[in-house]
Design an enzyme around this catalytic site. Structure first.
Site, mmCIF file in Angstrom:
data_model
loop_
_atom_site.group_PDB
_atom_site.id
_atom_site.type_symbol
_atom_site.label_atom_id
_atom_site.label_comp_id
_atom_site.label_asym_id
_atom_site.label_seq_id
_atom_site.Cartn_x
_atom_site.Cartn_y
_atom_site.Cartn_z
ATOM 1 N N ASP C 211 5.651 -39.734 -25.596
ATOM 2 C CA ASP C 211 4.831 -40.400 -24.041
ATOM 3 C C ASP C 211 5.008 -41.013 -23.082
ATOM 4 O OD1 ASP C 211 1.938 -40.918 -26.247
ATOM 5 O OD2 ASP C 211 1.996 -39.494 -24.800
ATOM 6 N N GLU C 253 4.292 -35.022 -22.156
ATOM 7 C CA GLU C 253 4.104 -35.488 -21.659
ATOM 8 C C GLU C 253 4.377 -36.282 -20.202
ATOM 9 O OE1 GLU C 253 2.258 -39.411 -21.263
ATOM 10 O OE2 GLU C 253 0.114 -39.231 -21.522
#
Lengths: 420, 233, 553
Positions: C211, C253
């Site tokens: 992330d 991401e």
């Protein structure tokens, strides 16, 4: 073997691909290579800026140009470097350029555009004039919005012009149409307009398309039809309308316009015979206030030939006009050209009597219209000379008075119309 | 001697009665034909008047300028006139047919030529009518075109056009009914030729300027009239 | 033809992720085995048969680490453990083995950029300025360093600096203020994060979804996003990965336009995969506009990526449908069309699931899934979308799309045996999308349910490598409502034709270059007329699509 229909295979192909649209702009062309590209650009900018979410299409109906107008339309770049970042379109941009069959003329072009509009369920249709420069995206949007957002059926343009310009409209067509149809339309002969799907369907059903009126007077007929058949009409201001550099000589132009006007009046008689007064037509947005220069015209020159023309045409005029009117005209003719003053009541009476003669068929209609031309020139010359140096509001007032004079004499026209 | 006279008279009387007996039935037939013919002619006249009324011949006559001509000539209006023409033609036909029955040989020839003559007469009348209409139309068209085109002397021009056509028509009609054919033909040829020559001379020498203007009118370089200098729409 | 089923982790196949169909789920809301209202790994293990049967080949788990749960688990308090509500590390190991036995790979989520402020490291770091871990985070005495860096959670945070009263200093946080950013300029941090990865990879995890990658490093007078130094960190981690676990995968991401995301692939030496965010938005736009233009444009604008890399494509996920990377006109359009209810809007996006976004229209749902399964990239399905689950926009944050999985129409939808009031998130229970109407058990029994349809769709997709590895060429027929594209891999060709319009359409395709091929529709195996030199006419019902395998004889 299908006859040459309004809907060629090629056009049908394009329409199938485009599918249903919300906004359709039609541009009839015939050898407009010089002015067509700004028009196409303005239309696409209007789509991107004011109708970004609508399904839209530009249809160019071409009468067989030999100067490359259709390919200019097809290749005109829809994107302008300045607009790409500001507002590029969400949807695929559609542009069709297709030839129409039949004699080149606005009538056939308009018929093709309207047929296409009806088939693809266009909710709002605008027809533009490719002859002039100066069309802006705002102008295009102004013709479309009243139909799309306010459910009007017909939108007539209002141009910001000096009141001394366009005498054929201000002296003849406008007062005549206003008095007859009972609506204060400023420019009944406008080559640009907006309309709804309902109106398009209606027009296509009428039998005007194969007539002479359909060939040369379709602009006037569209306005008249909208008024006569009870459609919701309005006016909207467009940019200054530059004087049309018409290629048609005066005689032909006069004949086309007046013949069309008279023919319309004859067609719509059941509507206007019973109508009184003249209602103002709603103005959705006023034209931009731009100072317009008064045109440079020499009224006296137009009146020079008046006396001689009246004398020469006496034998024709006596079959058309009443003895009294003719006598008044001859009295006028005795004046010097520089002092000729053709009064409003006499002019209104002249026009109406010509209209009655036209209806009654006392002689061939072309001849009737041709006989009116010198009288129109005399009237125009006298008006232009009288108001050449007056300020705009004064001229506007004079034109308003002329319109009212036509309205005042209408009952007499109605009475005599029924007797013919 | 008296016997011979009596015989002769008797013979003459018998002959007379014989001829009478031949002639009387014919006479009766003739009268019958004439009377029936008259009735039919009346009927046809009424029918023609009705048809003319339905076709609005009067209005057409007005439009093509025939009606004023009729008025000046103190003739009846167009539909009545048409009816009368039909009446007379039909009745004359019956009349002559009736006389033909009487068997006068001298009249036979007259009858034959009459029947040959009628169609040509009709044709001549038709030519005249068409000619009138065309002349009128041309007169008005020329007048208006000349006035709007600012060609000088429009009335003169249009009048000349009209008379030319009328003369041509008249000559054609006369030729049809073969009245003084050669004379008419020659007279017309001479007159037409002379007129053309005169016009050419007048135009070429006296009207050079006008010719120039008319040509410029047809192929304009600049606005050819003050009317074209302003934009009317 | 043999289908390329994923091989178990023990059988290294480095590019397995290119052919994977991934199922994204949250342990917390999938299946609860111990009746505490919170999903756990034992529960998840019991549902592995369902997932294998669906046809997916990879599972992606949202964060399962110990966490104070102020950001739904993205605020991590311990990298080496499992949140007690989800079970123990042993439960996790068992789940992993069971998944691998069913040939399902497992990708977990790794939050590199920040930790929770409850993490032991931060507690130490903030205790004093001299603490050895002080430098593990980014501190400042003033809050005007790194000015003009945009704030991500604009609705909640007003600054990227938060004041720590303990050590009397500001600490940097790109996300919530309780999630302080780690300082990757510190080599110790880098080493430790590799250790974290090493730990999980050693257990058998097949990859990480990383992330917030763009935000690792900060530099003055920059946007602090995607800096070269950040890429250096990534390259380091990747090189370690390649050295020790060559068949594992890193998925980035990075919510940015494809041209910028391209840099996270490096030259094949950074991430293996990255999400293609704009494609999702434009698929929704194209279907609403009934015009293929936005979709074709975004794909044609997508840059080429290294051969060993792959885009991750999806329709929906656990976050809002982002409208960050579209023009103002497009954003206004999407809001007006898809988010009329202001409650459905959050940050710069729309917090809705797939089915409610498409008004529950089965045809549109099928079309969107068909496009997902045939567009270039590896598709990711969000849990519950395979049965058409609904959402609850009145829950806070993005919890509306993270409600319990609906297994049956009974007690708590079969998710948990606990009292409904005790559930971690409330169930969706309205008559349209609620668990009584939409659940796995009912759909298993109905032949034509969305679930069975999805199974068929995935099976057809997996029957050919052309979808996962092929080239994409767009045909541009005159009818703009039809999207048509050709997927090619070597000699294999598949023609995909989609009707984006709600009305039936006719389309003529220029297939002259394919003349002679015989199209065979891939679902029913019906033969279609052979392609000739003339334009190929097709008619499609509303929202219909065709996949044609082109064969030559």
């Amino acid at each position: 073997m299908a006859q040459d229909s309004v809907l060629s295979d090629e056009l049908l192909h394009h329409l199938m691909a485009v599918g249903h649209v919300d906004v359709l702009v039609g541009v009839p062309t015939l050898n407009n290579a010089g002015t067509i590209r700004p028009v196409v650009k303005a239309v696409h900018q209007a789509f991107a800026r004011y109708f970004p979410r609508d399904r839209s299409v530009l249809i160019n109906s071409d009468g067989g140009s030999d100067d490359g107008t259709p390919s200019l339309v097809r290749n005109a770049s829809a994107d302008d470097t300045e607009t790409v970042t500001v507002s590029h379109s969400l949807r695929t941009v559609h542009r069709i350029s297709t030839p129409y069959h039949g004699v080149p003329g606005k009538g056939n072009a308009l018929r093709q555009i309207m047929t296409a509009a009806e088939l693809i369920q266009a909710r709002a249709v605008a027809v533009l004039n490719a002859d002039v420069t100066g069309i802006t995206p705002e102008g295009v949007a102004a013709l479309i919005r009243p139909v799309r957002d306010q459910q009007f059926d017909y939108v007539a343009p209002v141009y910001q012009r000096h009141p001394l310009e366009g005498p054929l409209v201000t002296q003849l067509v406008r007062p005549l149409m206003r008095a007859a149809y009972g609506w204060q339309v400023r420019d009944p002969v406008a080559p640009e307009f907006g309309c709804s799907h309902r109106f398009v369907s209606h027009c296509l059903e009428q039998d005007v398309w194969d007539t002479e009126l359909g060939r040369v007077g379709i602009d006037l007929w569209v306005t008249a039809e909208a008024l006569a058949k009870g459609f919701r009409c309005c006016q909207t201001g467009l940019n200054p309308h530059p004087a049309t550099p018409t290629r048609t000589p005066f005689g032909e132009l006069f004949a086309q316009v007046v013949d069309s006007a008279f023919a319309c009046l004859e067609r719509h008689a059941p509507y206007w015979l019973g109508r009184n007064g003249a209602e103002p037509m709603p103005l959705v947005s006023p034209p931009p206030t731009v100072a317009v220069e008064p045109p440079v015209v020499n009224g006296t020159r137009l009146t020079e030939a008046f006396a001689l023309d009246v004398e020469n045409l006496r034998s024709v005029l006596q079959d058309i006009l009443s003895a009294e009117t003719l006598a008044n005209l001859e009295a006028l003719a005795e004046k010097q050209p520089a002092r000729l003053r053709y009064p409003d009541p006499l002019w209104a009476s002249t026009v109406y009597q010509f209209l009655l003669a036209y209806r009654g068929g006392v002689m061939r209609r072309e001849h009737i219209v041709q006989a009116l031309a010198p009288l129109y020139l005399g009237r125009t010359g006298s008006f232009l000379r009288q108001y050449a140096t007056s300020p705009e509001p004064v001229v506007d007032e004079a034109l308003e008075n002329l319109c009212r004079e036509f309205e005042r004499s209408k009952p007499d026209l109605v009475r005599r119309w029924n007797r013919v | 001697m008296a016997q011979m006279i009596a015989n002769a008279i008797r013979q003459a009387g018998t002959n007379f009665v014989d001829s009478l007996s031949v002639f009387l039935p014919r006479m009766v037939t003739t009268l019958a034909i004439i009377i029936v013919g008259w009735l039919i002619a009346m009927l046809l006249r009424t029918m023609v008047r009705a048809v003319a009324g339905w076709l609005r011949i009067n209005v057409a006559a007005e439009r093509f300028g025939v009606a004023p001509l009729l008025k000046t000539a103190d003739l009846a209006p167009a539909d009545v006139l048409l009816g009368a023409i039909v009446f007379w033609l039909v009745w004359l036909g019956f009349l002559l047919s009736g006389i033909d029955v009487l068997g006068f040989t001298s009249l036979q020839g007259l009858l034959a030529s009459f029947w040959a003559f009628v169609p040509r007469l009709l044709l001549a009348v038709v030519i005249l009518i068409i000619g009138f209409v065309v002349a009128n139309f041309a007169w008005r068209a020329t007048l208006l075109a000349a006035v709007n085109g600012h060609v000088p002397s429009p009335r003169l021009l249009s009048g000349a056009v009209r008379w030319l056509i009328l003369i041509l028509t008249g000559a054609m009609a006369l030729e049809q009914i073969a009245v003084a054919r050669t004379v008419v033909l020659t007279a017309f040829a001479i007159a037409f030729g002379a007129l053309s020559l005169a016009v050419a001379i007048a135009f070429g020498i006296g009207g050079g300027g006008i010719a120039k203007r008319i040509l410029e009118h047809q192929f304009p370089e600049q606005p050819r009239s003050s009317a074209d200098e302003i934009s009317h729409l | 033809m043999s289908s390329p089923l994923p091989k178990p982790a023990s059988d290294p196949q480095p590019l397995w992720f290119k052919d994977a169909v991934t199922y994204q789920l949250h342990v917390k809301t999938f299946a609860d085995s111990n009746g505490d209202g919170i999903g756990d790994f034992k529960g998840l293990s019991s549902k592995l048969d369902y997932l294998a049967d669906l046809g997916v080949t990879c599972l992606w788990l949202l964060p399962m680490y110990p966490s104070p749960f102020r950001d739904d688990g993205y605020d991590i308090a311990d990298y080496y453990s499992i949140h007690p509500s989800y079970g123990t590390l042993d439960d996790f190991r068992e789940f992993l083995d069971a998944a691998h036995a069913r040939r399902l790979r497992v990708v977990t989520e790794l939050m590199l950029n920040h930790t929770s402020d409850q993490h032991a490291w931060f507690k130490e770091a903030r205790s004093s300025r001299d603490n050895p871990r002080r430098d593990w985070y980014v501190w400042s005495d003033t809050d005007d360093r790194y000015r003009n860096v945009r704030i991500i959670f604009v609705d909640i945070e007003r600054s990227n600096w938060a004041w720590d009263p303990e050590s009397k200093a500001y600490y940097w946080h790109r996300f919530f203020s309780h999630q302080p950013d780690l300082n990757y300029d510190n080599p110790a941090v880098r080493e430790e994060m590799w250790n974290v990865m090493h730990f999980w990879l050693g257990l058998g995890v097949d990859g990480f979804q990383v992330d917030a990658v763009p935000y690792l490093i900060e530099r003055e007078n920059t946007s602090c996003e995607g800096l070269p130094e950040t890429h250096a960190v990534i390259k380091f981690l990747r090189s370690q990965l390649d050295a020790h676990f060559p068949d594992r995968m890193l998925l980035a991401e990075a919510n940015q336009p494809p041209e910028l995301v391209r840099s996270y692939f490096g030259e094949g030496d950074e991430f293996h995969m990255a999400f293609h965010f704009p494609l999702m938005t434009r698929m929704f736009m194209a279907v609403r506009l009934e015009d293929r233009k936005p979709l074709v444009e975004v794909i044609e604008r997508t840059p080429e990526i290294p051969e060993s890399c792959q885009w991750g494509i999806f329709l929906r996920n656990h976050d809002e449908l982002t409208l960050e990377m579209v023009t103002d006109v497009e954003r206004a359009y999407m809001i007006d069309e898809y988010a009329r209810d202001p409650a459905s809007r959050i940050y710069l996006g729309i917090r809705r699931r797939l089915a409610p976004l498409l008004d529950g229209d089965r045809r549109r749902i099928e079309l969107m899934n068909a496009m997902l399964m045939s567009m270039p990239g590896s598709p990711i399905i969000y849990y519950g979308d395979e049965i058409g689950m609904g959402d609850n926009i009145y829950l806070g944050d993005r919890n509306g799309v993270r409600t319990p999985m609906q297994w049956n129409g009974g007690w708590n939808a079969g998710f948990s045996t606990t009292d409904p009031e005790r559930l971690a998130q409330p169930l969706i229970s309205n008559p349209l999308f609620g668990y009584q109407a939409v659940n796995v058990e009912s759909q298993k029994r109905a032949d034509h349910s969305l679930l069975n349809w999805m199974r068929k769709l995935i099976a057809v997709r997996q029957s050919s490598l052309v979808f996962s590895r092929g080239q994409t060429t767009f045909l541009k027929p005159a009818n703009h409502r039809v999207l048509a594209y050709l997927r090619t891999l070597g000699k294999e060709q598949v023609l995909c034709v989609c009707n984006l319009s709600s009305s039936a359409q006719a389309v003529e395709l220029d297939l002259e270059s394919l003349a002679g091929a015989l199209p065979i529709e891939m679902f029913g195996r019906s033969l279609f007329p052979r392609i000739g030199e003339l334009p190929y006419m097709l008619t499609l019902g509303p929202y219909a699509f065709f996949w044609f395998k082109l064969r030559r004889f």
